[in-house]
Design a protein around this motif. Structure first.
Motif, PDB file in Angstrom:
ATOM      1  N   LYS A  11       0.823  -1.213   0.000  1.00 54.25           N
ATOM      2  CA  LYS A  11       0.000   0.000   0.000  1.00 54.25           C
ATOM      3  C   LYS A  11       0.855   1.260   0.000  1.00 54.25           C
ATOM      4  O   LYS A  11       0.652   2.167  -0.813  1.00 54.25           O
ATOM      5  N   ARG A  12       1.830   1.320   0.913  1.00 55.65           N
ATOM      6  CA  ARG A  12       2.670   2.517   1.039  1.00 55.65           C
ATOM      7  C   ARG A  12       3.565   2.707  -0.185  1.00 55.65           C
ATOM      8  O   ARG A  12       3.811   3.839  -0.614  1.00 55.65           O
ATOM      9  N   LEU A  13       4.052   1.606  -0.735  1.00 53.73           N
ATOM     10  CA  LEU A  13       4.898   1.692  -1.922  1.00 53.73           C
ATOM     11  C   LEU A  13       4.140   2.367  -3.056  1.00 53.73           C
ATOM     12  O   LEU A  13       4.634   3.303  -3.688  1.00 53.73           O
ATOM     13  N   LYS A  14       2.930   1.916  -3.300  1.00 53.84           N
ATOM     14  CA  LYS A  14       2.140   2.496  -4.386  1.00 53.84           C
ATOM     15  C   LYS A  14       1.821   3.960  -4.108  1.00 53.84           C
ATOM     16  O   LYS A  14       1.928   4.812  -4.996  1.00 53.84           O
ATOM     17  N   GLN A  15       1.443   4.272  -2.860  1.00 51.40           N
ATOM     18  CA  GLN A  15       1.144   5.659  -2.505  1.00 51.40           C
ATOM     19  C   GLN A  15       2.341   6.568  -2.766  1.00 51.40           C
ATOM     20  O   GLN A  15       2.205   7.628  -3.381  1.00 51.40           O
ATOM     21  N   ALA A  16       3.503   6.143  -2.288  1.00 49.24           N
ATOM     22  CA  ALA A  16       4.702   6.972  -2.425  1.00 49.24           C
ATOM     23  C   ALA A  16       5.115   7.102  -3.888  1.00 49.24           C
ATOM     24  O   ALA A  16       5.539   8.177  -4.330  1.00 49.24           O
ATOM     25  N   ARG A  17       5.000   6.023  -4.640  1.00 52.43           N
ATOM     26  CA  ARG A  17       5.357   6.065  -6.062  1.00 52.43           C
ATOM     27  C   ARG A  17       4.467   7.045  -6.810  1.00 52.43           C
ATOM     28  O   ARG A  17       4.936   7.868  -7.598  1.00 52.43           O
ATOM     29  N   LEU A  18       3.169   6.979  -6.543  1.00 51.51           N
ATOM     30  CA  LEU A  18       2.239   7.887  -7.208  1.00 51.51           C
ATOM     31  C   LEU A  18       2.464   9.339  -6.785  1.00 51.51           C
ATOM     32  O   LEU A  18       2.326  10.247  -7.602  1.00 51.51           O
ATOM     33  N   MET A  19       2.816   9.545  -5.505  1.00 51.51           N
ATOM     34  CA  MET A  19       3.119  10.906  -5.044  1.00 51.51           C
ATOM     35  C   MET A  19       4.291  11.498  -5.820  1.00 51.51           C
ATOM     36  O   MET A  19       4.344  12.701  -6.052  1.00 51.51           O
ATOM     37  N   ARG A  20       5.233  10.660  -6.217  1.00 54.82           N
ATOM     38  CA  ARG A  20       6.415  11.115  -6.950  1.00 54.82           C
ATOM     39  C   ARG A  20       6.193  11.129  -8.461  1.00 54.82           C
ATOM     40  O   ARG A  20       7.047  11.580  -9.210  1.00 54.82           O
ATOM     41  N   GLY A  21       5.063  10.599  -8.912  1.00 58.99           N
ATOM     42  CA  GLY A  21       4.750  10.622 -10.336  1.00 58.99           C
ATOM     43  C   GLY A  21       5.630   9.705 -11.165  1.00 58.99           C
ATOM     44  O   GLY A  21       5.911  10.011 -12.322  1.00 58.99           O
ATOM     45  N   LEU A  22       6.039   8.595 -10.580  1.00 54.49           N
ATOM     46  CA  LEU A  22       6.900   7.651 -11.288  1.00 54.49           C
ATOM     47  C   LEU A  22       6.115   6.421 -11.728  1.00 54.49           C
ATOM     48  O   LEU A  22       5.193   5.988 -11.042  1.00 54.49           O
ATOM     49  N   SER A  23       6.510   5.848 -12.847  1.00 53.62           N
ATOM     50  CA  SER A  23       5.940   4.563 -13.252  1.00 53.62           C
ATOM     51  C   SER A  23       6.642   3.480 -12.444  1.00 53.62           C
ATOM     52  O   SER A  23       7.697   3.719 -11.835  1.00 53.62           O
ATOM     53  N   GLN A  24       6.087   2.297 -12.448  1.00 51.58           N
ATOM     54  CA  GLN A  24       6.724   1.173 -11.760  1.00 51.58           C
ATOM     55  C   GLN A  24       8.111   0.920 -12.345  1.00 51.58           C
ATOM     56  O   GLN A  24       9.071   0.693 -11.609  1.00 51.58           O
ATOM     57  N   LYS A  25       8.212   0.968 -13.651  1.00 51.54           N
ATOM     58  CA  LYS A  25       9.493   0.721 -14.314  1.00 51.54           C
ATOM     59  C   LYS A  25      10.522   1.781 -13.935  1.00 51.54           C
ATOM     60  O   LYS A  25      11.670   1.463 -13.613  1.00 51.54           O
ATOM     61  N   GLN A  44       4.820  -6.723  -8.643  1.00 51.71           N
ATOM     62  CA  GLN A  44       4.676  -7.793  -7.649  1.00 51.71           C
ATOM     63  C   GLN A  44       4.768  -7.232  -6.237  1.00 51.71           C
ATOM     64  O   GLN A  44       4.028  -7.665  -5.345  1.00 51.71           O
ATOM     65  N   TYR A  45       5.651  -6.273  -6.026  1.00 50.06           N
ATOM     66  CA  TYR A  45       5.761  -5.649  -4.705  1.00 50.06           C
ATOM     67  C   TYR A  45       4.483  -4.891  -4.359  1.00 50.06           C
ATOM     68  O   TYR A  45       3.989  -4.982  -3.239  1.00 50.06           O
ATOM     69  N   GLU A  46       3.936  -4.158  -5.315  1.00 48.29           N
ATOM     70  CA  GLU A  46       2.719  -3.385  -5.057  1.00 48.29           C
ATOM     71  C   GLU A  46       1.493  -4.266  -4.866  1.00 48.29           C
ATOM     72  O   GLU A  46       0.541  -3.869  -4.208  1.00 48.29           O
ATOM     73  N   LYS A  47       1.500  -5.433  -5.442  1.00 42.66           N
ATOM     74  CA  LYS A  47       0.387  -6.364  -5.253  1.00 42.66           C
ATOM     75  C   LYS A  47       0.546  -7.216  -3.999  1.00 42.66           C
ATOM     76  O   LYS A  47      -0.348  -7.965  -3.639  1.00 42.66           O
ATOM     77  N   VAL A  49       2.675  -9.646  -3.635  1.00 45.90           N
ATOM     78  CA  VAL A  49       3.077 -11.007  -3.986  1.00 45.90           C
ATOM     79  C   VAL A  49       4.446 -11.309  -3.384  1.00 45.90           C
ATOM     80  O   VAL A  49       4.695 -12.409  -2.899  1.00 45.90           O
ATOM     81  N   HIS A  50       5.344 -10.326  -3.424  1.00 43.80           N
ATOM     82  CA  HIS A  50       6.693 -10.467  -2.880  1.00 43.80           C
ATOM     83  C   HIS A  50       7.054  -9.223  -2.085  1.00 43.80           C
ATOM     84  O   HIS A  50       6.530  -8.141  -2.346  1.00 43.80           O
ATOM     85  N   ILE A  51       7.968  -9.407  -1.138  1.00 46.56           N
ATOM     86  CA  ILE A  51       8.545  -8.296  -0.391  1.00 46.56           C
ATOM     87  C   ILE A  51      10.033  -8.292  -0.737  1.00 46.56           C
ATOM     88  O   ILE A  51      10.692  -9.324  -0.640  1.00 46.56           O
ATOM     89  N   PRO A  52      10.572  -7.142  -1.121  1.00 46.74           N
ATOM     90  CA  PRO A  52      11.987  -7.102  -1.497  1.00 46.74           C
ATOM     91  C   PRO A  52      12.910  -7.226  -0.280  1.00 46.74           C
ATOM     92  O   PRO A  52      12.482  -7.000   0.862  1.00 46.74           O
ATOM     93  N   ASN A  53      14.167  -7.545  -0.542  1.00 46.11           N
ATOM     94  CA  ASN A  53      15.152  -7.576   0.541  1.00 46.11           C
ATOM     95  C   ASN A  53      15.414  -6.135   0.994  1.00 46.11           C
ATOM     96  O   ASN A  53      15.010  -5.171   0.345  1.00 46.11           O
ATOM     97  N   PHE A  54      16.117  -6.008   2.126  1.00 48.61           N
ATOM     98  CA  PHE A  54      16.276  -4.678   2.699  1.00 48.61           C
ATOM     99  C   PHE A  54      17.064  -3.732   1.802  1.00 48.61           C
ATOM    100  O   PHE A  54      16.750  -2.539   1.734  1.00 48.61           O
ATOM    101  N   ALA A  55      18.063  -4.239   1.112  1.00 45.21           N
ATOM    102  CA  ALA A  55      18.847  -3.362   0.224  1.00 45.21           C
ATOM    103  C   ALA A  55      17.945  -2.740  -0.841  1.00 45.21           C
ATOM    104  O   ALA A  55      18.065  -1.550  -1.158  1.00 45.21           O
ATOM    105  N   THR A  56      17.014  -3.517  -1.372  1.00 45.13           N
ATOM    106  CA  THR A  56      16.077  -3.002  -2.373  1.00 45.13           C
ATOM    107  C   THR A  56      15.092  -2.035  -1.736  1.00 45.13           C
ATOM    108  O   THR A  56      14.785  -0.989  -2.308  1.00 45.13           O
ATOM    109  N   VAL A  57      14.608  -2.371  -0.535  1.00 43.98           N
ATOM    110  CA  VAL A  57      13.699  -1.461   0.182  1.00 43.98           C
ATOM    111  C   VAL A  57      14.391  -0.121   0.411  1.00 43.98           C
ATOM    112  O   VAL A  57      13.800   0.940   0.186  1.00 43.98           O
ATOM    113  N   TYR A  58      15.633  -0.168   0.826  1.00 42.73           N
ATOM    114  CA  TYR A  58      16.385   1.061   1.077  1.00 42.73           C
ATOM    115  C   TYR A  58      16.539   1.878  -0.211  1.00 42.73           C
ATOM    116  O   TYR A  58      16.364   3.098  -0.207  1.00 42.73           O
ATOM    117  N   GLY A  59      16.831   1.198  -1.303  1.00 43.68           N
ATOM    118  CA  GLY A  59      16.947   1.882  -2.590  1.00 43.68           C
ATOM    119  C   GLY A  59      15.636   2.529  -3.014  1.00 43.68           C
ATOM    120  O   GLY A  59      15.605   3.664  -3.479  1.00 43.68           O
TER     121      GLY A  59
END
Length: 89
Positions: A11-25, A44-47, A49-59
């Motif tokens: 939920k938060r990933l999608k909210q933050a991405r949309l706030m920044r106006g970025l596509s998933q890609k 997959q992260y937004e749905k 289905v998967h949770i990324p590792n911490f290094a990816t979350v940090y990025g």
């Protein structure tokens, strides 16, 4: 409520991405994912289905300019407070 029903990261990933106006890609590539899998992985992260590792979350958090805690916050009001705290840093 089951843990699977409470997936704040998705939920938060999608909210933050949309706030920044970025596509998933765009987000995936900027966060360091290979351009050929970036969109599918972010989807997959937004749905949830998967949770990324911490290094990816940090990025992801860095690209979105949000604290990592925001991405895992269940409560909406607290999530907003975390964002506000992050803006003041």
């Amino acid at each position: 409520m089951k843990a699977k029903e409470i997936n704040p990261f998705a939920k938060r990933l999608k909210q933050a991405r949309l706030m920044r106006g970025l596509s998933q890609k765009q987000l995936g590539i900027r966060a360091g994912l290979d351009q050929f899998v970036a969109s599918a992985r972010m989807n997959q992260y937004e749905k949830g289905v998967h949770i990324p590792n911490f290094a990816t979350v940090y990025g992801i958090a860095t690209v979105l300019s949000v604290p990592t805690a925001y991405l895992f916050c269940v409560e909406d009001e607290l999530a907003e407070q975390i964002l506000e705290w992050g803006r003041k840093r």
